[in-house]
Design a protein around this motif. Structure first.
Motif, short mmCIF file in Angstrom:
data_model
loop_
_atom_site.label_atom_id
_atom_site.label_comp_id
_atom_site.label_asym_id
_atom_site.label_seq_id
_atom_site.Cartn_x
_atom_site.Cartn_y
_atom_site.Cartn_z
N GLY A 90 81.41 24.21 63.07
CA GLY A 90 81.18 22.92 62.43
C GLY A 90 80.40 22.98 61.14
O GLY A 90 79.90 21.94 60.68
N LEU A 91 80.27 24.15 60.53
CA LEU A 91 79.51 24.27 59.29
C LEU A 91 80.03 23.31 58.22
O LEU A 91 81.24 23.24 57.98
CB LEU A 91 79.59 25.69 58.74
CG LEU A 91 78.72 26.78 59.40
CD1 LEU A 91 78.97 28.11 58.70
CD2 LEU A 91 77.25 26.41 59.35
N LEU A 111 86.46 21.52 69.61
CA LEU A 111 85.89 20.17 69.63
C LEU A 111 84.88 19.99 68.51
O LEU A 111 84.86 18.96 67.82
CB LEU A 111 85.23 19.89 70.99
CG LEU A 111 86.17 19.75 72.18
CD1 LEU A 111 85.38 19.71 73.48
CD2 LEU A 111 87.04 18.51 72.05
N GLU A 112 84.03 21.00 68.29
CA GLU A 112 83.01 20.91 67.25
C GLU A 112 83.64 20.81 65.87
O GLU A 112 83.22 20.00 65.03
CB GLU A 112 82.08 22.13 67.32
CG GLU A 112 80.95 22.13 66.32
CD GLU A 112 79.92 21.04 66.58
OE1 GLU A 112 79.12 20.76 65.65
OE2 GLU A 112 79.91 20.47 67.69
N LYS A 116 83.56 17.36 63.29
CA LYS A 116 83.07 17.41 61.91
C LYS A 116 84.19 17.11 60.90
O LYS A 116 83.99 17.22 59.69
CB LYS A 116 82.47 18.78 61.62
CG LYS A 116 81.22 19.10 62.43
CD LYS A 116 80.07 18.16 62.07
CE LYS A 116 78.81 18.49 62.84
NZ LYS A 116 78.21 19.78 62.44
N GLY A 117 85.36 16.73 61.39
CA GLY A 117 86.46 16.35 60.52
C GLY A 117 87.15 17.51 59.84
O GLY A 117 87.82 17.33 58.82
N GLY A 144 89.77 14.65 61.48
CA GLY A 144 90.16 16.06 61.60
C GLY A 144 91.63 16.18 61.94
O GLY A 144 92.28 15.19 62.34
N LYS A 145 92.17 17.37 61.78
CA LYS A 145 93.59 17.57 62.04
C LYS A 145 93.81 18.93 62.67
O LYS A 145 93.18 19.92 62.26
CB LYS A 145 94.41 17.46 60.76
CG LYS A 145 95.92 17.58 60.98
CD LYS A 145 96.70 17.31 59.73
CE LYS A 145 98.22 17.44 59.96
NZ LYS A 145 98.74 16.50 60.97
N ILE A 146 94.70 18.98 63.66
CA ILE A 146 95.08 20.25 64.27
C ILE A 146 96.32 20.79 63.57
O ILE A 146 97.34 20.09 63.46
CB ILE A 146 95.35 20.09 65.78
CG1 ILE A 146 94.07 19.64 66.50
CG2 ILE A 146 95.87 21.40 66.37
CD1 ILE A 146 94.27 19.34 67.97
#
Length: 388
Positions: A90-91, A111-112, A116-117, A144-146
């Motif tokens: 999630g940086l 998930l993290e 964080k988008g 966020g997108k997979i």
């Protein structure tokens, strides 16, 4: 265009190494900020010297001193443990997270990243298999997108651009059939780990290779497709395609079938995800279609490959059932690889776990983690009782 800052979780595995091949093939396009591995200190150290990340993480904290000694004076911040892996996912500075971690350990990292988008290039099947119910709300909130990098789901993703969701008749996932497609079921008890690891098409890690031999991998992909593309399981099917040229297909309501074809090379779907929404010039997976002698397709034998049959049932149940399937399968595969159980007992262990553990239909994260824990515990008990 500035270089995209990326994290590669699972950098020493086959997908991680292929991802770094893509980085190398496109100089100046990517800045590798994070490299993370489970325990392979030698390869991780070599990757750090070559790609100079800001952070290197080793999940197996007992080997962090070994990694430190291998890196010498190289300027890289070393971190250890699963918690640090999740933090790195999630940086704020990261533009793209590649999750190539094998097993359920990748779920929290996925998930993290999505919270964080971040765009998440996902090869970790278990994230969507176990945690599928959690992702829609997180993605809705964060944006966020997979971006799937499994060859089958990348093929579906690409083929789905040809029409609207409500125009889809079915998603067709292709399977090589593994090394035992023609082996009689009464011979399965004699299958050894060495034979099961010898895949006819793909060179993969041991866990994925065994999943391919049982067709549990296709089961996981069915469950994943249901979650990833928000499709009912009744609209998902599997077809055996031993040439592994057609990586999956979408059939539309007008009876058109759109397919994605290439030579077997994971670097092609990885490239597609890493540069999405653009396509980049690349030779990875290039297919000399004039030289193809033929493509064959056949239905899978759901009696011989019971893990696939179970996966369809589990996908229909939903809730925590997929997490149980996944966890029991991981334990069973480990046990088979250590010669503690027979090949046929892998499916038996999954079946018993799914039938025994209570289902939570609308799970939270804690419900999924609890289902995972109970399934592993039960699977270990079954293995122990079978070896006594």
């Amino acid at each position: 265009m500035n270089a995209r800052k990326i994290s590669i979780l699972g950098s020493t595995g086959s997908i991680g190494r292929s991802t770094l091949d893509v980085v190398t093939a496109h100089p100046g396009k990517f800045d590798v900020v994070v490299l993370a591995a489970y325990s392979n200190t030698e390869l991780l150290a070599d990757q750090c010297r070559r790609f100079r990340p800001r952070y290197a993480c080793l999940v197996d904290s007992s080997k962090i001193n070994e990694l430190r000694s291998r890196l010498g004076d190289l300027k890289v911040e070393l971190l250890a443990g699963k918690e640090e892996l999740v933090k790195l996912a999630g940086l704020d500075e990261i533009d793209l997270v590649v999750n190539a971690v094998v097993g359920a350990a990748g779920l929290l990292a996925s998930l993290e990243a999505l919270k964080k988008g971040k765009p998440l290039a996902l090869a970790n099947k278990e994230s969507l298999v176990a945690g599928g119910p959690l992702f829609p709300e997180i993605i809705k909130k964060s944006g966020g997108k997979i971006l799937p990098i499994d060859s089958e789901h990348s093929a579906l993703w690409q083929s789905l651009t040809a029409g609207k969701k409500d125009e889809v008749r079915r998603l067709i996932i292709t399977a090589s059939g593994g090394p035992f497609r023609h082996l009689a079921a009464d011979k399965f008890d004699a299958i050894t780990p060495a034979r099961a690891l010898d895949h006819p098409t793909w060179k993969m890690g041991p866990k994925i290779s065994i999943d391919s031999a049982t067709l549990a991998n296709k089961g996981l992909e069915v469950i994943e497709a249901v979650a990833l593309f928000d499709m009912p399981v009744e609209k998902v099917s599997v077809v055996i395609h031993p040439e592994s040229i057609v990586h999956s297909m979408v059939e539309y309501i007008d009876s058109s079938i759109i397919a994605q074809l290439s030579s077997p090379d994971m670097r092609l779907p990885i490239t597609y995800a890493m540069f999405w929404p653009d396509r980049m010039p690349s030779e990875f997976g290039r297919l000399e279609i004039e030289q193809l002698s033929g493509l064959t397709f056949e239905p899978p034998d759901l009696q011989k490959f019971g893990a696939l049959r179970l996966a369809f049932e589990v996908a229909k149940k939903g809730g925590t059932a997929p997490a149980v399937f996944n966890a029991a399968n991981e334990v069973a595969v480990e046990s088979f690889l250590s010669n503690s159980i027979k090949f046929t007992e892998i499916t038996d262990i999954i079946d018993r776990a799914v039938e025994t553990i209570d289902l939570v239909s609308r799970p939270e994260l804690e419900d999924i983690l609890e289902a995972d824990r109970w399934a592993r515990e039960l699977a270990h008990q079954i293995v122990e009782s079978s070896t006594c």
